[in-house]
Design an enzyme around this catalytic site. Structure first.
Site, PDB file in Angstrom:
ATOM      1  N   ASP A  87       0.794  -1.238   0.000  1.00 22.21           N
ATOM      2  CA  ASP A  87       0.000   0.000   0.000  1.00 22.21           C
ATOM      3  C   ASP A  87       0.823   1.283   0.000  1.00 22.21           C
ATOM      4  OD1 ASP A  87       0.876   0.158   2.706  1.00 22.21           O
ATOM      5  OD2 ASP A  87      -0.906  -0.924   3.381  1.00 22.21           O
ATOM      6  N   HIS A 102       6.534  -8.047  -1.026  1.00 20.00           N
ATOM      7  CA  HIS A 102       5.529  -8.476  -2.005  1.00 20.00           C
ATOM      8  C   HIS A 102       5.278  -7.443  -3.094  1.00 20.00           C
ATOM      9  CE1 HIS A 102       3.858 -11.303   1.326  1.00 20.00           C
ATOM     10  NE2 HIS A 102       4.802 -11.908   0.610  1.00 20.00           N
ATOM     11  N   GLY A 172       1.437  -6.471  13.118  1.00 16.31           N
ATOM     12  CA  GLY A 172       0.318  -6.740  12.225  1.00 16.31           C
ATOM     13  C   GLY A 172       0.482  -7.908  11.278  1.00 16.31           C
ATOM     14  N   ASN A 198       0.420  -7.093  18.211  1.00 20.51           N
ATOM     15  CA  ASN A 198      -0.743  -7.645  17.518  1.00 20.51           C
ATOM     16  C   ASN A 198      -1.927  -7.668  18.473  1.00 20.51           C
ATOM     17  OD1 ASN A 198      -0.409  -8.462  14.700  1.00 20.51           O
ATOM     18  ND2 ASN A 198       1.207  -9.837  15.432  1.00 20.51           N
TER      19      ASN A 198
END
Length: 228
Positions: A87, A102, A172, A198
């Site tokens: 993002d 990624h 996360g 988390n």
């Protein structure tokens, strides 16, 4: 110190996670992100990808978690971020050393001629699938589809951080996606202290995490940054 981040860090920015009860894969078949499926059926796959990713990415802004990590870097405490996310929010928050494990959603690559790289701003989202403005062939987002290799530069940089850091923050990530999830394990094997942030226990929690901080990433990291 290095940070390893997953989809959970961007939830507070309005981007849904992939896993969990409200995750993307609870509503859609992961096969939509198979490279072969995209290449064979772009008119079928593209509308789903456009809805899932670009609808949210276009309006999302960095949250307090992204900003806290950028602040830690500016203080000289955080040497780099390894992220599973596509993002671009770490960079928008001000982080400069980001290994995008990624890939990224900000560019598209022509599937006919990979030297043709298209910025997201050049993509006509109203067409049946994204066309290369130079040759009119199918383009694909620069993030990694199932069936594609991890970008070499990001992989090398990620391993370097894992081998050299004395502390690794996990934020996360559930630890369910390989080979990305191997990076914190590598850091642990090299003697790093693992601090996990988390809201719920993960595969890391009972295996490699030395300290587990339960809560929303934005709140926990902002408090941690204030203490450093």
């Amino acid at each position: 110190m290095a940070a390893f981040t997953g989809a959970g860090i961007s939830v507070e920015s309005g981007i849904p996670p992939f896993r969990g009860d409200d995750g993307i894969w609870s509503k859609y078949d992961p096969a939509i992100l198979e490279l072969s499926t995209y290449l064979e059926k772009p008119k079928t796959v593209w509308p789903v990808i456009r809805e899932l990713f670009f609808k949210y990415f276009g309006t999302a802004k960095p949250n307090n978690a992204h900003l806290a990590l950028a602040s830690m870097e500016q203080k000289g405490l955080l040497k780099g971020i390894i992220t599973q996310n596509i993002d671009n929010l770490h960079q928008e928050a001000g982080s400069t050393d980001v290994a995008e494990f990624h890939g990224n959603s900000k560019t598209f690559i022509c599937t006919h001629n990979t030297s043709h790289v298209v910025s997201v701003g050049e993509v006509d989202f109203d067409r049946d699938y994204p066309h290369c403005p130079k040759c009119n062939h199918l383009t694909k987002p620069s993030f990694i589809f199932f069936g594609e290799a991890i970008p070499r530069e990001a992989f090398i940089k990620s391993e370097k951080h894992a081998q050299e850091c004395d502390v690794m923050l996990i934020v996360g990530s559930t630890g369910e996606v390989v080979p990305a999830s191997n990076i914190p394990w590598m850091a642990k094997r090299n003697g790093a202290t693992i601090i996990e942030v988390n809201p719920q226990p993960t595969t890391f929690t009972y295996n490699i995490s030395d300290i587990s901080l339960k809560g929303k990433a934005g709140e926990v990291l902002a408090q941690l940054d204030a203490l450093l």
